[in-house]
Design an enzyme around this catalytic site. Structure first.
Site, PDB file in Angstrom:
ATOM      1  N   ALA A  62      36.930  41.074  40.627  1.00 58.27           N
ATOM      2  CA  ALA A  62      37.858  41.008  39.336  1.00 58.27           C
ATOM      3  C   ALA A  62      37.098  40.420  38.212  1.00 58.27           C
ATOM      4  CB  ALA A  62      38.938  40.238  39.794  1.00 58.27           C
ATOM      5  N   GLY A 107      36.771  40.946  44.454  1.00 53.30           N
ATOM      6  CA  GLY A 107      37.799  42.109  44.328  1.00 53.30           C
ATOM      7  C   GLY A 107      37.130  43.318  44.825  1.00 53.30           C
TER       8      GLY A 107
HETATM    9  N1  DAK Z   1      33.353  39.214  35.782  1.00 50.38           N
HETATM   10  C1  DAK Z   1      33.097  39.384  34.737  1.00 50.38           C
HETATM   11  N2  DAK Z   1      31.996  39.746  34.465  1.00 50.38           N
HETATM   12  C2  DAK Z   1      31.074  39.754  35.407  1.00 50.38           C
HETATM   13  C3  DAK Z   1      31.313  39.774  36.716  1.00 50.38           C
HETATM   14  C4  DAK Z   1      32.668  39.455  37.088  1.00 50.38           C
HETATM   15  N3  DAK Z   1      33.088  39.291  38.419  1.00 50.38           N
HETATM   16  N4  DAK Z   1      30.140  39.949  37.314  1.00 50.38           N
HETATM   17  C5  DAK Z   1      29.052  40.180  36.559  1.00 50.38           C
HETATM   18  N5  DAK Z   1      29.620  40.084  35.260  1.00 50.38           N
HETATM   19  C6  DAK Z   1      28.910  40.444  33.905  1.00 50.38           C
HETATM   20  C7  DAK Z   1      28.129  38.863  33.731  1.00 50.38           C
HETATM   21  O1  DAK Z   1      28.877  38.025  33.450  1.00 50.38           O
HETATM   22  C8  DAK Z   1      27.137  39.779  32.830  1.00 50.38           C
HETATM   23  O2  DAK Z   1      27.594  39.565  31.441  1.00 50.38           O
HETATM   24  P1  DAK Z   1      26.902  39.325  30.183  1.00 50.38           P
HETATM   25  O3  DAK Z   1      26.615  37.921  30.417  1.00 50.38           O
HETATM   26  O4  DAK Z   1      25.798  40.223  30.203  1.00 50.38           O
HETATM   27  O5  DAK Z   1      27.767  39.426  29.169  1.00 50.38           O
HETATM   28  C9  DAK Z   1      26.850  40.853  33.361  1.00 50.38           C
HETATM   29  O6  DAK Z   1      27.983  41.503  34.266  1.00 50.38           O
HETATM   30  C10 DAK Z   1      25.728  41.054  34.229  1.00 50.38           C
HETATM   31  O7  DAK Z   1      25.535  40.015  35.031  1.00 50.38           O
HETATM   32  P2  DAK Z   1      24.429  39.225  35.634  1.00 50.38           P
HETATM   33  O8  DAK Z   1      23.640  38.901  34.348  1.00 50.38           O
HETATM   34  O9  DAK Z   1      25.146  37.768  36.272  1.00 50.38           O
HETATM   35  O10 DAK Z   1      23.550  39.790  36.674  1.00 50.38           O
HETATM   36  P3  DAK Z   1      22.670  39.363  38.051  1.00 50.38           P
HETATM   37  O11 DAK Z   1      22.071  40.740  38.254  1.00 50.38           O
HETATM   38  O12 DAK Z   1      21.983  38.266  37.545  1.00 50.38           O
HETATM   39  O13 DAK Z   1      23.956  38.934  38.909  1.00 50.38           O
HETATM   40  C11 DAK Z   1      26.105  39.173  40.224  1.00 50.38           C
HETATM   41  C12 DAK Z   1      24.860  39.831  39.407  1.00 50.38           C
HETATM   42  C13 DAK Z   1      27.041  40.056  40.721  1.00 50.38           C
HETATM   43  C14 DAK Z   1      25.391  38.320  41.613  1.00 50.38           C
HETATM   44  C15 DAK Z   1      26.478  37.941  39.366  1.00 50.38           C
HETATM   45  O14 DAK Z   1      26.680  38.591  38.021  1.00 50.38           O
HETATM   46  C16 DAK Z   1      27.843  37.531  39.871  1.00 50.38           C
HETATM   47  O15 DAK Z   1      27.673  36.303  40.585  1.00 50.38           O
HETATM   48  N6  DAK Z   1      28.759  37.784  39.396  1.00 50.38           N
HETATM   49  C17 DAK Z   1      30.145  37.251  39.783  1.00 50.38           C
HETATM   50  C18 DAK Z   1      30.563  37.658  41.313  1.00 50.38           C
HETATM   51  C19 DAK Z   1      31.898  37.172  41.696  1.00 50.38           C
HETATM   52  O16 DAK Z   1      31.961  35.874  41.750  1.00 50.38           O
HETATM   53  N7  DAK Z   1      32.833  37.954  41.965  1.00 50.38           N
HETATM   54  C20 DAK Z   1      34.067  37.700  42.337  1.00 50.38           C
HETATM   55  C21 DAK Z   1      35.080  37.826  41.224  1.00 50.38           C
HETATM   56  S1  DAK Z   1      36.519  36.799  41.635  1.00 50.38           S
HETATM   57  C22 DAK Z   1      43.754  36.798  42.495  1.00 50.38           C
HETATM   58  C23 DAK Z   1      43.323  38.196  42.463  1.00 50.38           C
HETATM   59  C24 DAK Z   1      42.265  38.624  42.367  1.00 50.38           C
HETATM   60  C25 DAK Z   1      40.892  37.754  42.958  1.00 50.38           C
HETATM   61  C26 DAK Z   1      41.458  36.238  42.755  1.00 50.38           C
HETATM   62  C27 DAK Z   1      42.696  35.909  42.515  1.00 50.38           C
HETATM   63  N8  DAK Z   1      45.132  36.271  42.280  1.00 50.38           N
HETATM   64  C28 DAK Z   1      46.139  37.068  42.961  1.00 50.38           C
HETATM   65  C29 DAK Z   1      45.329  35.333  41.478  1.00 50.38           C
HETATM   66  C30 DAK Z   1      39.760  38.082  42.850  1.00 50.38           C
HETATM   67  C31 DAK Z   1      38.961  37.526  42.326  1.00 50.38           C
HETATM   68  C32 DAK Z   1      37.418  37.905  42.282  1.00 50.38           C
HETATM   69  O17 DAK Z   1      37.044  39.237  42.432  1.00 50.38           O
END
Ligand code: DAK
Length: 256
Positions: A62, A107
């Site tokens: 997400a 997500g």
């Molecule tokens: N959201 C927003 N932007 C994201 C993103 C994400 N999940 N993942 C990557 N990006 C963006 C980065 O911010 C970056 O943007 P800029 O800085 O260039 O503007 C761009 O994509 C490239 O990412 P990186 O520069 O970080 O690229 P790397 O190769 O260094 O790293 C990575 C790739 C995938 C390992 C890293 O980007 C990362 O760790 N991303 C976050 C992964 C993550 O934590 N995913 C889980 C998200 S939380 C709920 C409902 C649903 C959920 C929760 C609660 N409720 C009912 C309330 C679900 C939650 C989630 O999914």
């Protein structure tokens, strides 16, 4: 955008937001829900594939930046919208396949878990890192991960936020197969062809029956399986399938 391509009976849905690792914001999640709802009712789409654009990510979760601005009610609606997508993938009356072409986090992993089958490229990374953001998997991941693997492994991934590679995911039963990145889509289409050659009615009922396996009352579920089995004897496909076996030829199913 959410792309749609049709190939040999398969509908390939692509989350196309590579600048954000295909993370889903409201616009993309709503578009995905609409797309999946259309395909659920579309008889031409015999198999639905979900994948991500580019070579780095399936869906990196997400959109964290979007979620930063949510209040409690917004978070609830956000969760429900994600659940609608997951429920469509899990229950639409046709096979759904996640082609994991890179990061499938948060997500993204949850949507993959809602699919019937998961194929991963060797460079895929899977995980539920929500704990690192002070939340928990909100689109069904905490439950579906435990069902797909084991309670203990799901707790490990959800509580630590540890990411795993494709081979570990295969060992744990989280994915069905691992392929070289350049071969993932060909292998996915091969699987689509295999599935599209079956009776769509038998596939739909078989999916419904297997979906019951880990929920509800076991005796009632067995009775439902028996009913679904019997109902297929009202179809031309059952007649054709058994006739083809007896005549030593390939069946030609028509979905009737
Ligand atoms: N959201 C927003 N932007 C994201 C993103 C994400 N999940 N993942 C990557 N990006 C963006 C980065 O911010 C970056 O943007 P800029 O800085 O260039 O503007 C761009 O994509 C490239 O990412 P990186 O520069 O970080 O690229 P790397 O190769 O260094 O790293 C990575 C790739 C995938 C390992 C890293 O980007 C990362 O760790 N991303 C976050 C992964 C993550 O934590 N995913 C889980 C998200 S939380 C709920 C409902 C649903 C959920 C929760 C609660 N409720 C009912 C309330 C679900 C939650 C989630 O999914």
């Amino acid at each position: 955008m959410i792309g749609l391509e049709r190939r040999e009976g398969a509908a390939i849905v692509t989350v196309d937001r590579p600048e954000a690792m295909n993370a889903l914001d409201l616009e993309h999640l709503e578009a995905l829900r609409e797309r999946l709802a259309e395909l659920a009712a579309d008889a031409e789409a015999r198999v639905v594939v979900l994948t991500g654009a580019g070579e780095k990510a399936f869906v990196a979760g997400a959109d964290i930046k979007y979620m930063q601005g949510l209040d409690v009610l917004g978070a609830r609606r956000w969760g429900e919208l994600g659940h609608e997508c997951g429920n469509l993938l899990e229950t639409m009356p046709k096979p759904t396949i996640a082609a994991l072409n890179g990061f499938a986090l948060g997500g993204g992993c949850e949507l993959a878990l809602a699919c019937d089958l998961r194929l991963a490229s060797a460079n895929a990374r899977l995980g539920q890192p929500e704990i690192n953001l002070g939340v928990l998997p909100g689109w069904g991941g905490s439950l579906r991960l435990a069902r797909a693997t084991t309670l203990g492994f799901a707790k490990e991934l959800v509580l630590t936020g540890r990411q795993i590679g494709a081979e570990e995911a295969l060992e744990r039963g989280l994915v069905n197969a691992v392929h070289e990145p350049g071969e993932l889509m060909d292998k996915t289409l091969e699987l689509c062809r295999t599935l599209a050659a079956k009776s769509p009615l038998a596939l739909a009922y078989a999916k419904e029956a297997v979906n019951l396996a880990l929920q509800g009352d076991h005796r009632a579920n067995l009775a439902t399986e028996a009913r679904l089995f019997a109902m297929l004897f009202a179809t031309e496909d059952q007649t054709e399938g058994m006739a083809a076996f007896a005549e030593k030829r390939q069946p030609e199913f028509r979905g009737r």
